[in-house]
Design a protein around this motif. Structure first.
Motif, PDB file in Angstrom:
ATOM      1  N   HIS A   1      24.572  -5.998 -16.616  1.00  0.00           N
ATOM      2  CA  HIS A   1      25.483  -6.814 -15.808  1.00  0.00           C
ATOM      3  C   HIS A   1      25.899  -8.110 -16.489  1.00  0.00           C
ATOM      4  O   HIS A   1      26.601  -8.921 -15.885  1.00  0.00           O
ATOM      5  CB  HIS A   1      24.850  -7.122 -14.451  1.00  0.00           C
ATOM      6  CG  HIS A   1      24.839  -5.947 -13.527  1.00  0.00           C
ATOM      7  ND1 HIS A   1      25.782  -5.754 -12.546  1.00  0.00           N
ATOM      8  CD2 HIS A   1      24.022  -4.866 -13.471  1.00  0.00           C
ATOM      9  CE1 HIS A   1      25.524  -4.614 -11.912  1.00  0.00           C
ATOM     10  NE2 HIS A   1      24.472  -4.061 -12.450  1.00  0.00           N
ATOM     11  N   GLY A   2      25.450  -8.310 -17.710  1.00  0.00           N
ATOM     12  CA  GLY A   2      25.808  -9.529 -18.431  1.00  0.00           C
ATOM     13  C   GLY A   2      25.405 -10.793 -17.692  1.00  0.00           C
ATOM     14  O   GLY A   2      26.141 -11.777 -17.663  1.00  0.00           O
TER      15      GLY A   2
ATOM     16  N   SER B   1      25.709   5.294 -18.455  1.00  0.00           N
ATOM     17  CA  SER B   1      25.571   5.280 -19.925  1.00  0.00           C
ATOM     18  C   SER B   1      25.182   3.903 -20.446  1.00  0.00           C
ATOM     19  O   SER B   1      24.486   3.799 -21.460  1.00  0.00           O
ATOM     20  CB  SER B   1      26.819   5.820 -20.620  1.00  0.00           C
ATOM     21  OG  SER B   1      27.952   5.253 -20.051  1.00  0.00           O
ATOM     22  N   ALA B   2      25.583   2.848 -19.740  1.00  0.00           N
ATOM     23  CA  ALA B   2      25.153   1.505 -20.161  1.00  0.00           C
ATOM     24  C   ALA B   2      23.643   1.348 -19.964  1.00  0.00           C
ATOM     25  O   ALA B   2      22.950   0.781 -20.819  1.00  0.00           O
ATOM     26  CB  ALA B   2      25.902   0.441 -19.361  1.00  0.00           C
ATOM     27  N   TYR B   3      23.127   1.870 -18.844  1.00  0.00           N
ATOM     28  CA  TYR B   3      21.680   1.819 -18.622  1.00  0.00           C
ATOM     29  C   TYR B   3      20.939   2.668 -19.649  1.00  0.00           C
ATOM     30  O   TYR B   3      19.881   2.284 -20.145  1.00  0.00           O
ATOM     31  CB  TYR B   3      21.318   2.279 -17.203  1.00  0.00           C
ATOM     32  CG  TYR B   3      21.360   1.145 -16.207  1.00  0.00           C
ATOM     33  CD1 TYR B   3      20.378   0.164 -16.204  1.00  0.00           C
ATOM     34  CD2 TYR B   3      22.403   1.036 -15.291  1.00  0.00           C
ATOM     35  CE1 TYR B   3      20.421  -0.891 -15.308  1.00  0.00           C
ATOM     36  CE2 TYR B   3      22.454  -0.022 -14.390  1.00  0.00           C
ATOM     37  CZ  TYR B   3      21.461  -0.981 -14.405  1.00  0.00           C
ATOM     38  OH  TYR B   3      21.504  -2.027 -13.524  1.00  0.00           O
TER      39      TYR B   3
ATOM     40  N   HIS C   1       9.220  -7.167 -16.043  1.00  0.00           N
ATOM     41  CA  HIS C   1       9.970  -8.033 -16.958  1.00  0.00           C
ATOM     42  C   HIS C   1      11.032  -7.256 -17.739  1.00  0.00           C
ATOM     43  O   HIS C   1      11.935  -7.873 -18.292  1.00  0.00           O
ATOM     44  CB  HIS C   1       9.018  -8.763 -17.898  1.00  0.00           C
ATOM     45  CG  HIS C   1       7.963  -7.888 -18.528  1.00  0.00           C
ATOM     46  ND1 HIS C   1       7.014  -7.218 -17.783  1.00  0.00           N
ATOM     47  CD2 HIS C   1       7.738  -7.557 -19.821  1.00  0.00           C
ATOM     48  CE1 HIS C   1       6.231  -6.529 -18.607  1.00  0.00           C
ATOM     49  NE2 HIS C   1       6.656  -6.715 -19.845  1.00  0.00           N
ATOM     50  N   TYR C   2      10.913  -5.946 -17.797  1.00  0.00           N
ATOM     51  CA  TYR C   2      11.947  -5.171 -18.512  1.00  0.00           C
ATOM     52  C   TYR C   2      13.310  -5.228 -17.824  1.00  0.00           C
ATOM     53  O   TYR C   2      14.330  -4.998 -18.464  1.00  0.00           O
ATOM     54  CB  TYR C   2      11.478  -3.729 -18.740  1.00  0.00           C
ATOM     55  CG  TYR C   2      10.487  -3.704 -19.874  1.00  0.00           C
ATOM     56  CD1 TYR C   2      10.917  -3.787 -21.195  1.00  0.00           C
ATOM     57  CD2 TYR C   2       9.115  -3.707 -19.631  1.00  0.00           C
ATOM     58  CE1 TYR C   2      10.008  -3.841 -22.239  1.00  0.00           C
ATOM     59  CE2 TYR C   2       8.199  -3.766 -20.665  1.00  0.00           C
ATOM     60  CZ  TYR C   2       8.662  -3.829 -21.972  1.00  0.00           C
ATOM     61  OH  TYR C   2       7.774  -3.904 -23.008  1.00  0.00           O
ATOM     62  N   GLU C   3      13.313  -5.549 -16.529  1.00  0.00           N
ATOM     63  CA  GLU C   3      14.623  -5.716 -15.867  1.00  0.00           C
ATOM     64  C   GLU C   3      15.442  -6.808 -16.569  1.00  0.00           C
ATOM     65  O   GLU C   3      16.669  -6.791 -16.524  1.00  0.00           O
ATOM     66  CB  GLU C   3      14.437  -6.067 -14.389  1.00  0.00           C
ATOM     67  CG  GLU C   3      13.862  -4.933 -13.545  1.00  0.00           C
ATOM     68  CD  GLU C   3      14.800  -3.738 -13.412  1.00  0.00           C
ATOM     69  OE1 GLU C   3      16.041  -3.912 -13.479  1.00  0.00           O
ATOM     70  OE2 GLU C   3      14.285  -2.615 -13.249  1.00  0.00           O
ATOM     71  N   ASP C   4      14.758  -7.708 -17.253  1.00  0.00           N
ATOM     72  CA  ASP C   4      15.454  -8.806 -17.918  1.00  0.00           C
ATOM     73  C   ASP C   4      16.134  -8.395 -19.227  1.00  0.00           C
ATOM     74  O   ASP C   4      16.829  -9.213 -19.848  1.00  0.00           O
ATOM     75  CB  ASP C   4      14.490  -9.981 -18.107  1.00  0.00           C
ATOM     76  CG  ASP C   4      14.166 -10.600 -16.755  1.00  0.00           C
ATOM     77  OD1 ASP C   4      15.015 -11.301 -16.203  1.00  0.00           O
ATOM     78  OD2 ASP C   4      13.075 -10.302 -16.214  1.00  0.00           O
ATOM     79  N   VAL C   5      15.918  -7.145 -19.643  1.00  0.00           N
ATOM     80  CA  VAL C   5      16.725  -6.574 -20.729  1.00  0.00           C
ATOM     81  C   VAL C   5      17.418  -5.293 -20.267  1.00  0.00           C
ATOM     82  O   VAL C   5      17.961  -4.552 -21.079  1.00  0.00           O
ATOM     83  CB  VAL C   5      15.906  -6.307 -22.017  1.00  0.00           C
ATOM     84  CG1 VAL C   5      15.622  -7.618 -22.754  1.00  0.00           C
ATOM     85  CG2 VAL C   5      14.595  -5.578 -21.713  1.00  0.00           C
ATOM     86  N   LEU C   6      17.364  -5.014 -18.959  1.00  0.00           N
ATOM     87  CA  LEU C   6      18.031  -3.811 -18.420  1.00  0.00           C
ATOM     88  C   LEU C   6      19.178  -4.241 -17.511  1.00  0.00           C
ATOM     89  O   LEU C   6      20.301  -4.402 -17.963  1.00  0.00           O
ATOM     90  CB  LEU C   6      17.006  -2.923 -17.704  1.00  0.00           C
ATOM     91  CG  LEU C   6      16.002  -2.265 -18.662  1.00  0.00           C
ATOM     92  CD1 LEU C   6      14.771  -1.749 -17.938  1.00  0.00           C
ATOM     93  CD2 LEU C   6      16.671  -1.111 -19.422  1.00  0.00           C
ATOM     94  N   VAL C   7      18.872  -4.486 -16.218  1.00  0.00           N
ATOM     95  CA  VAL C   7      19.955  -4.887 -15.300  1.00  0.00           C
ATOM     96  C   VAL C   7      20.642  -6.162 -15.802  1.00  0.00           C
ATOM     97  O   VAL C   7      21.868  -6.291 -15.729  1.00  0.00           O
ATOM     98  CB  VAL C   7      19.418  -5.042 -13.847  1.00  0.00           C
ATOM     99  CG1 VAL C   7      18.393  -6.142 -13.709  1.00  0.00           C
ATOM    100  CG2 VAL C   7      20.562  -5.295 -12.873  1.00  0.00           C
ATOM    101  N   VAL C   8      19.854  -7.065 -16.350  1.00  0.00           N
ATOM    102  CA  VAL C   8      20.407  -8.340 -16.824  1.00  0.00           C
ATOM    103  C   VAL C   8      21.371  -8.125 -17.986  1.00  0.00           C
ATOM    104  O   VAL C   8      22.427  -8.755 -18.078  1.00  0.00           O
ATOM    105  CB  VAL C   8      19.243  -9.296 -17.212  1.00  0.00           C
ATOM    106  CG1 VAL C   8      19.755 -10.493 -17.984  1.00  0.00           C
ATOM    107  CG2 VAL C   8      18.495  -9.734 -15.946  1.00  0.00           C
ATOM    108  N   ARG C   9      21.036  -7.187 -18.841  1.00  0.00           N
ATOM    109  CA  ARG C   9      21.914  -6.861 -19.961  1.00  0.00           C
ATOM    110  C   ARG C   9      23.148  -6.097 -19.477  1.00  0.00           C
ATOM    111  O   ARG C   9      24.283  -6.429 -19.835  1.00  0.00           O
ATOM    112  CB  ARG C   9      21.122  -6.016 -20.981  1.00  0.00           C
ATOM    113  CG  ARG C   9      22.003  -5.409 -22.040  1.00  0.00           C
ATOM    114  CD  ARG C   9      21.201  -4.589 -23.038  1.00  0.00           C
ATOM    115  NE  ARG C   9      22.097  -3.733 -23.812  1.00  0.00           N
ATOM    116  CZ  ARG C   9      21.765  -3.129 -24.936  1.00  0.00           C
ATOM    117  NH1 ARG C   9      20.556  -3.274 -25.447  1.00  0.00           N
ATOM    118  NH2 ARG C   9      22.626  -2.361 -25.558  1.00  0.00           N
TER     119      ARG C   9
END
Ligand code: AMP
Ligand code: MG
Length: 268
Positions: free
Chosen positions: A132-133, A202-204, A122-130
């Motif tokens: 990549h907007g 750096s965004a990650y 579920h952390y992908e939902d505040v990582l890749v999702v964030r």
């Protein structure tokens, strides 16, 4: 190993964590220790299942090439394959996207006596999702508190939660990507998408820092694992997991009667 644990409400700056840290250990010794920990983990998993009381959830997150698959292979080496389940989370399906982001995750949480490893989560939902907007900031920014509340629910219902961020350096990632390009046995793992994601390093990093700062809780702590050296990474995860399982003080269930005098009857 406690020094890799993030205390609640800490502002994490990943620059303070050396991905090449080996705590002064040598590879040979670390590997011997991991082998011994494998045997202890094997016994603890059996006890977990036999006792049927606790639930164990291990969350693995990492940058591409960070070593999630390697941890699963090496830390759980020799553990009964019936006793551990791996749940991998890739791109959500249409159906998953039609629901809240925890909908697809919750069915994979461990039941009593089970151990589950989340390979991404579920952390992908505040990582890749964030990064990549994929949803507006107003949506993802609420998720830290939602995740903490959800993990608290799992913990209150008897789940031990351990979360590991495998921390590698950009230099080490470059080597691992080149190995995937050059080694025929690794080429199947090579993905141009990983090269693009590397451009968002750096965004990650910022997204991971926020995860670590806001979602390391007393009931579901994060560990930042130095992961440039695979053998040290394995040692940190194995030690942390074995310590956590031992602190549950599990015991084989009492049969409720003395079985020592029971005779095994002849086969009919
Ligand atoms: P891999 O772990 O290499 O199989 O890749 C899985 C891919 O799924 C990665 O690129 C993840 O970033 C992506 N992924 C996982 N969860 C999500 C999500 N919630 N939204 C979008 N992409 C995701
Ligand atoms: Mg990948």
């Amino acid at each position: 190993m406690d020094r890799y644990r993030i205390p609640p409400d800490t502002t994490v700056d990943l620059a303070a964590f050396d991905p090449g840290d080996t705590a002064g250990l040598e590879e040979k010794e670390a590997k011997e220790r991991v082998a011994a920990l494998n045997r202890r983990l094997e016994g603890l998993q059996e006890l977990l299942y036999a006792e049927g009381k606790h639930r164990v959830l291990v969350v693995l997150q990492a940058t591409d090439t960070g070593g999630k698959d390697g941890v699963i292979r090496h830390v759980f080496d020799g553990v009964n394959p019936q006793g551990v389940k791996v749940a991998s989370f890739g791109r959500p399906t249409e159906k998953a996207l039609a629901h809240d982001y925890l909908w697809r995750v919750h069915p994979h949480t461990p039941g009593s006596g089970e151990m589950v490893i989340f390979n991404r989560s579920h952390y992908e939902d505040v990582l890749v999702v964030r990064v990549h907007g994929l949803v507006p900031e107003g949506v993802w920014s609420r998720r830290y508190a939602q995740i903490n509340a959800w993990e608290r629910l799992l913990a209150e219902e008897g789940t031990t939660i351990l979360k590991f961020f495998l921390h590698i350096s950009p230099e080490e990632q470059a080597e691992r990507l080149a190995a995937r390009r050059d080694d025929p046995a690794k080429r199947w793992k090579f993905s141009r998408g990983d090269l693009e994601e590397r451009g968002r390093w750096s965004a990650y990093r910022a997204a991971y820092e926020e995860v670590l700062s806001r979602t390391s809780t007393p009931w579901a702590p994060w560990y930042v694992v130095p992961a440039d050296r695979k053998w040290f990474r394995n040692l940190v995860v194995a030690t942390t997991l074995v310590d956590a399982l031992e602190s549950l003080h599990m015991a084989y269930p009492d049969p409720g009667e003395d079985l020592t005098a029971v005779l095994i009857p002849p086969a009919g």
